[in-house]
Design a protein around this motif. Structure first.
Motif, short mmCIF file in Angstrom:
data_model
loop_
_atom_site.label_atom_id
_atom_site.label_comp_id
_atom_site.label_asym_id
_atom_site.label_seq_id
_atom_site.Cartn_x
_atom_site.Cartn_y
_atom_site.Cartn_z
N ALA A 133 16.84 5.50 5.31
CA ALA A 133 18.10 5.44 6.26
C ALA A 133 18.10 6.69 7.10
O ALA A 133 17.94 8.03 6.50
N VAL A 134 18.28 6.49 8.55
CA VAL A 134 18.30 7.88 9.36
C VAL A 134 19.86 8.15 9.39
O VAL A 134 20.64 7.99 10.29
N ASN A 135 20.18 8.88 8.20
CA ASN A 135 21.59 9.20 8.16
C ASN A 135 21.66 10.31 6.99
O ASN A 135 20.51 10.45 6.22
N ALA A 136 22.51 10.96 6.95
CA ALA A 136 22.78 12.11 5.83
C ALA A 136 23.16 11.48 4.47
O ALA A 136 23.04 12.12 3.56
N THR A 137 23.88 10.27 4.59
CA THR A 137 23.88 9.72 3.25
C THR A 137 23.72 8.34 3.28
O THR A 137 23.26 7.88 4.20
N ARG A 138 23.30 7.86 1.95
CA ARG A 138 23.01 6.40 1.97
C ARG A 138 24.06 5.43 2.70
O ARG A 138 25.24 5.85 2.45
N TYR A 139 23.51 4.29 3.33
CA TYR A 139 24.60 3.55 3.80
C TYR A 139 25.27 2.69 2.67
O TYR A 139 24.59 2.03 1.93
N PRO A 140 26.60 2.61 2.79
CA PRO A 140 27.19 1.77 1.73
C PRO A 140 26.53 0.32 1.49
O PRO A 140 26.61 -0.22 0.33
N THR A 141 26.27 -0.18 2.57
CA THR A 141 25.96 -1.88 2.34
C THR A 141 24.52 -1.51 1.76
O THR A 141 24.17 -2.76 1.61
N LEU A 142 23.82 -0.79 1.83
CA LEU A 142 22.22 -0.49 1.57
C LEU A 142 22.29 0.50 0.38
O LEU A 142 21.45 1.63 0.67
N PRO A 143 22.78 0.49 -0.35
CA PRO A 143 22.67 1.80 -1.36
C PRO A 143 21.33 2.00 -1.94
O PRO A 143 21.15 3.03 -2.66
N ASP A 144 20.38 0.93 -2.06
CA ASP A 144 19.11 1.20 -2.65
C ASP A 144 18.18 2.05 -1.85
O ASP A 144 17.18 2.25 -2.12
N VAL A 145 18.50 1.96 -0.31
CA VAL A 145 17.77 2.62 0.65
C VAL A 145 17.84 4.25 0.82
O VAL A 145 18.92 4.66 0.98
N PRO A 146 16.81 4.91 0.36
CA PRO A 146 17.45 6.54 0.41
C PRO A 146 17.29 7.02 1.81
O PRO A 146 16.82 6.35 2.67
N THR A 147 18.01 7.92 1.83
CA THR A 147 18.00 8.59 3.09
C THR A 147 16.67 9.43 3.44
O THR A 147 15.83 9.60 2.50
N LEU A 148 16.36 9.86 4.73
CA LEU A 148 15.01 10.47 5.03
C LEU A 148 15.00 11.64 4.29
O LEU A 148 13.79 11.87 4.04
N GLN A 149 16.08 12.41 3.85
CA GLN A 149 15.83 13.80 3.12
C GLN A 149 15.43 13.21 1.68
O GLN A 149 14.66 13.93 1.16
N ALA A 198 14.06 10.27 0.81
CA ALA A 198 12.44 9.77 0.96
C ALA A 198 11.26 10.67 1.39
O ALA A 198 10.25 10.45 0.95
N ALA A 199 11.69 11.75 2.21
CA ALA A 199 10.39 12.42 2.56
C ALA A 199 10.94 13.97 2.90
O ALA A 199 10.17 14.65 3.52
N GLY A 200 12.19 14.58 2.32
CA GLY A 200 12.43 15.80 2.46
C GLY A 200 12.87 16.21 3.81
O GLY A 200 12.72 17.27 4.34
N TYR A 201 13.17 15.17 4.71
CA TYR A 201 13.47 15.53 6.16
C TYR A 201 14.93 16.04 6.34
O TYR A 201 15.91 15.87 5.63
N THR A 202 14.84 17.29 7.00
CA THR A 202 16.30 18.17 7.04
C THR A 202 16.48 17.99 8.66
O THR A 202 17.25 19.03 8.85
N GLY A 203 15.80 17.50 9.63
CA GLY A 203 15.97 17.79 10.93
C GLY A 203 17.32 16.86 11.84
O GLY A 203 17.96 16.27 10.81
N TYR A 204 17.33 16.82 13.00
CA TYR A 204 18.32 16.12 13.62
C TYR A 204 18.27 14.39 13.37
O TYR A 204 16.96 14.19 13.39
N LYS A 230 0.76 -1.22 0.01
CA LYS A 230 -0.18 0.05 -0.07
C LYS A 230 0.86 1.07 0.04
O LYS A 230 0.18 2.37 -0.30
N ALA A 231 2.03 1.12 0.55
CA ALA A 231 2.99 2.34 0.75
C ALA A 231 4.37 2.12 0.26
O ALA A 231 5.05 1.20 1.20
N THR A 232 4.50 2.13 -0.85
CA THR A 232 6.08 1.62 -1.45
C THR A 232 7.32 2.52 -0.85
O THR A 232 8.16 2.18 -1.08
N THR A 233 6.82 3.69 -0.52
CA THR A 233 8.00 4.77 -0.12
C THR A 233 7.53 5.30 1.24
O THR A 233 6.41 5.13 1.88
N LEU A 234 8.27 6.08 1.71
CA LEU A 234 8.06 6.83 3.32
C LEU A 234 7.21 7.83 2.98
O LEU A 234 6.17 7.84 3.95
#
Length: 341
Positions: free
Chosen positions: A238-254, A256-262, A150-154
């Motif tokens: 991914a809860v990180n500023a950049t994609r994790y090297p071992t999970l390159p297909d998982v987008p960062t929160l920014q 995936a959803a425009g997240y810019t917070g802590y 039902k929800a393929t993205t964040l």
């Protein structure tokens, strides 16, 4: 004329030299005593306590470290799990330990009860010595296969959550656990409508999402990857500023959803009761450094747990990190009106 004026200069110099020599001998004696104490420790089995149930990433870390420390300490190193009350049970157990051989492998959940629980019988900020931060872990937001249809993205999960009164369910380990609180920070900007369903262990939390009792979870890749590999769980961010090297297909929160917070991070670190002699905490610090100086072991830990070894991480820097992070959490609690319970 006073007594010092009557004392010949040569005699005064001799007295001064004698005083300096005496002080130096005293300092040398103290240093020697501290060195001897560190060399003699441990003289019985050492316990590494975790305030969480078996099966978590931290539990795995402790069991990887234990045999390496045994080889250095020539004593059994026993891993003990003491979960309960959002980390309070295990943390207090270590605070009250008087044998000098009980360590805490703790997280933020070892500190945060100071601000989230009423009637706490200890102060983790003053009753524990922060010896060394060991690892920083990667974190993911993941959903189950059914919800992912039902929800393929964040962004789609956020939209889905707003189609019902209760929204979607987050699987957690308690309102003041690091998983629940990390998502509370993220959700100030993400805006998912949700309720938390809490369980007494990380494996139970994961199983709740797999069964469909909850729709999403915040956890480490190491804890989720086996289920991700089968498609039973799907990583949305991914809860990180950049994609994790071992999970390159998982987008960062920014992404995936425009997240810019802590971006909160889960960590594990070694603590000791406040009465522990400095010579002993220094020995523990140095021996943790020694086992992770082994490049093969360090790589094994980092790869297995999707984590990174923290450096530098002196007791002073670890204490400073805790103070700075605690201030951020306190601000969060105020903004979310989280009161001690």
């Amino acid at each position: 004329m006073n007594a010092s004026a009557r004392t010949p200069p040569s005699s005064r110099r001799q007295c001064l030299r004698a005083g300096i020599a005496s002080a130096a001998l005293g300092l040398t004696g103290l240093l020697a005593a501290g060195h001897a104490l560190a060399q003699d420790w441990p003289n019985k089995p050492v316990r590494i306590v975790l305030a969480i149930a078996p099966g978590s990433t931290g539990d795995t870390l402790a069991r990887m470290m234990a045999p390496k420390l045994e080889a250095l300490w020539k004593q059994p190193v026993i891993v003990e799990n003491k979960p309960g009350a959002g980390g309070v049970v295990g943390t207090e157990y270590v605070v009250r330990a008087t044998d000098g051989h009980t360590l805490l492998l703790g997280t933020q959940s070892s500190i945060l009860p100071k601000y989230t629980q009423k009637g706490l019988r200890f102060d983790p900020l003053t009753d524990l010595i922060a010896v060394r931060k060991v690892l920083h872990y990667q974190l993911l937001i993941a959903t189950n296969e059914e919800t992912a249809r039902k929800a393929t993205t964040l962004r789609e999960l956020i939209a889905l959550s707003k189609t019902t009164d209760k929204g979607v369910f987050l699987a957690g380990t308690g309102p003041t656990s690091i998983f629940n609180l990390s998502f509370a920070i993220l959700n100030k900007q993400l805006g998912i409508r949700y309720e938390a369903v809490n369980f007494n262990s990380v494996p139970a939390m994961n199983m709740a999402v797999l069964r469909g009792d909850a729709q999403f979870v915040v956890n480490t890749p190491a804890s989720l990857k086996g289920h991700m590999d089968t498609g039973a769980l799907v990583a949305l961010g991914a809860v990180n500023a950049t994609r994790y090297p071992t999970l390159p297909d998982v987008p960062t929160l920014q992404e995936a959803a425009g997240y810019t917070g802590y971006l909160p991070q889960l960590w594990h670190g070694v603590f000791m009761p406040k009465e522990t002699p400095a010579a002993v905490t220094g020995r523990i610090y140095q021996d943790v450094e020694t086992i992770f100086a082994d490049a093969a072991f360090r790589k094994q830990v980092e790869t297995s747990l999707a984590a990174s070894f923290v450096t530098p991480a002196s007791p002073t820097s670890f204490t400073k990190d805790i103070q700075e992070e605690t201030a951020l959490w306190q601000d969060l609690f105020k903004s979310l009106n989280i009161q001690p319970e």
